[in-house]
Design a protein around this motif. Structure first.
Motif, mmCIF file in Angstrom:
data_model
loop_
_atom_site.group_PDB
_atom_site.id
_atom_site.type_symbol
_atom_site.label_atom_id
_atom_site.label_comp_id
_atom_site.label_asym_id
_atom_site.label_seq_id
_atom_site.Cartn_x
_atom_site.Cartn_y
_atom_site.Cartn_z
ATOM 1 N N ARG A 4 -5.869 16.250 -4.556
ATOM 2 C CA ARG A 4 -4.720 15.344 -4.642
ATOM 3 C C ARG A 4 -3.414 16.105 -4.552
ATOM 4 O O ARG A 4 -2.519 15.734 -3.793
ATOM 5 C CB ARG A 4 -4.775 14.556 -5.954
ATOM 6 N N LYS A 34 -10.614 9.530 -0.175
ATOM 7 C CA LYS A 34 -10.763 9.300 -1.619
ATOM 8 C C LYS A 34 -9.498 9.719 -2.359
ATOM 9 O O LYS A 34 -9.046 9.020 -3.286
ATOM 10 C CB LYS A 34 -11.965 10.077 -2.140
ATOM 11 N N GLU A 37 -6.774 7.102 -1.716
ATOM 12 C CA GLU A 37 -7.010 5.893 -2.502
ATOM 13 C C GLU A 37 -6.692 6.128 -3.974
ATOM 14 O O GLU A 37 -6.159 5.252 -4.660
ATOM 15 C CB GLU A 37 -8.460 5.434 -2.332
ATOM 16 N N GLY A 38 -7.016 7.318 -4.469
ATOM 17 C CA GLY A 38 -6.697 7.640 -5.855
ATOM 18 C C GLY A 38 -5.201 7.632 -6.107
ATOM 19 O O GLY A 38 -4.725 7.135 -7.128
ATOM 20 N N ARG A 40 -2.982 5.924 -4.382
ATOM 21 C CA ARG A 40 -2.531 4.535 -4.307
ATOM 22 C C ARG A 40 -2.805 3.796 -5.608
ATOM 23 O O ARG A 40 -1.984 2.997 -6.072
ATOM 24 C CB ARG A 40 -3.207 3.838 -3.124
ATOM 25 N N GLU A 41 -3.956 4.054 -6.212
ATOM 26 C CA GLU A 41 -4.288 3.409 -7.472
ATOM 27 C C GLU A 41 -3.323 3.817 -8.580
ATOM 28 O O GLU A 41 -3.103 3.059 -9.525
ATOM 29 C CB GLU A 41 -5.727 3.757 -7.868
ATOM 30 N N GLU A 42 -2.753 5.004 -8.470
ATOM 31 C CA GLU A 42 -1.786 5.474 -9.465
ATOM 32 C C GLU A 42 -0.359 5.061 -9.118
ATOM 33 O O GLU A 42 0.585 5.485 -9.786
ATOM 34 C CB GLU A 42 -1.851 6.999 -9.593
ATOM 35 N N GLY A 43 -0.195 4.240 -8.092
ATOM 36 C CA GLY A 43 1.130 3.742 -7.750
ATOM 37 C C GLY A 43 1.871 4.536 -6.705
ATOM 38 O O GLY A 43 3.009 4.215 -6.374
ATOM 39 N N ALA A 45 2.306 4.967 -3.195
ATOM 40 C CA ALA A 45 1.931 4.102 -2.072
ATOM 41 C C ALA A 45 1.916 4.852 -0.745
ATOM 42 O O ALA A 45 2.801 4.719 0.108
ATOM 43 C CB ALA A 45 2.881 2.915 -1.985
#
Length: 332
Positions: A4, A34, A37-38, A40-43, A45
């Motif tokens: 990440r 992955k 997407e991780g 994005r899930e944390e905001g 974008a």
């Protein structure tokens, strides 16, 4: 470096395709997807375009947003609400972690120096930096001073005249407010004036033996975008001085990068601290665990001792509660 963080660093240079990211990071395209997407899930974008993945224009205030384009060797752990970032950082230290910054939007059990409570509502900058510095415990106070310099410089970068009251309170200059020159008070510029309302405080905790620090946590609390009505008497916020909210993500980035820079070269800490000091050259009262020292603060010496000229002698204070005295104060 995890996937990440490496992906965030790669996106700082512009659009990057999935295959290019996979090749650059040495992972599979599935691992890239992955990680995206991780984020994005944390905001955070991340956008998918014809040219590849693109970072958002406004990364937002959270772990990915703070880590984005951060030029400092830390990972970030973010919480909307936390009892205390220092408490969380200590727990991470006990599990063997290091080089982690714990950030919270609000704290419910914040603490200041001398175990005082610390008001920490949403909108402030509440963070703790966990490191394992290769220094003796005797030199550890210099890291606290480094944090004070880093916070004062970040305040100046948003146009707020800020200086340091020994050892680590960051205050607003009393004679004035915002400055258009963020270099005011840096080396080669005139230092700011004598004290004022409190903008930030710092609390350091550590564990180690005489010859080395096992871990050190520097807790930083800055009244960034907090309404002054929520703060104790004698305190103000950056928003109140500037007139508009500040970008907390950029502010935290500035603090962390400057702190990393100073702690990598501890010889630079004391000169930088002196240049931003509001305490030196004025009359002070310092309450220590054993005595009260009243006199003129004339210098700060390694590892951070305040040198006070009293009527009778020169005293070096290594720890205490410092008060700036006015000429009319009977204690002066």
């Amino acid at each position: 470096m995890d996937t990440r963080r490496a992906l965030l660093d790669a996106l700082a240079d512009g659009p990057v395709s999935g295959p290019s990211l996979a090749a650059e990071l040495g992972v599979s395209r599935a691992a890239v997807w992955k990680a995206v997407e991780g984020l994005r899930e944390e905001g955070f974008a991340v956008e998918s375009t014809d040219d590849g993945y693109v970072a958002p224009a406004d990364p937002g205030y959270g772990a990915p947003g703070i880590e984005f384009a951060l030029d400092a060797p830390y990972t970030v752990e973010y919480h909307d609400t936390l009892s205390s970032t220092n408490t969380r950082a200590r727990a991470l230290a006990e599990s063997g972690a290091s080089d982690v910054v714990v950030v919270a939007d609000a704290q419910t059990g914040g603490r200041g120096r001398l175990n005082r409570s610390w008001v920490a509502p949403s909108g402030g900058v509440w963070l703790s930096v966990l490191t394992a510095p290769a220094v003796s415990t005797a030199r550890a106070p210099q890291l606290t001073l480094a944090a004070a310099v880093a916070v004062a410089d970040a305040c100046r970068a948003v146009g707020v005249d800020a200086g340091i009251k020994w050892p680590n309170d960051v205050l607003l200059e009393s004679e004035g407010g915002a400055s258009s020159d963020p270099n005011v008070g840096r080396e080669g510029h005139e230092p700011v004036g004598r004290g004022g309302q409190k903008l930030a405080g710092i609390l350091t905790e550590m564990e180690g033996e005489a010859d080395r620090v096992a871990w050190l946590v520097v807790g930083v609390g800055v009244n960034a975008n907090v309404d002054p009505s929520e703060l104790p008497a004698g305190a103000t916020s950056l928003r109140a001085v500037c007139g508009d909210p500040i970008d907390r993500r950029a502010f935290v980035r500035d603090v962390l990068e400057r702190y990393a820079e100073l702690t990598a070269d501890l010889k630079a800490v004391l000169p930088a601290w002196r240049n931003r000091a509001l305490t030196l050259g004025r009359r002070v009262r310092v309450e220590t665990s054993t005595e009260t020292v009243v006199g003129e603060a004339v210098d700060v010496e390694p590892p951070g001792a305040l040198v006070v000229e009293t009527d009778a002698e020169t005293v070096r204070v290594h720890a205490g509660d410092c008060t700036h005295l006015r000429a009319a104060d009977p204690s002066a």
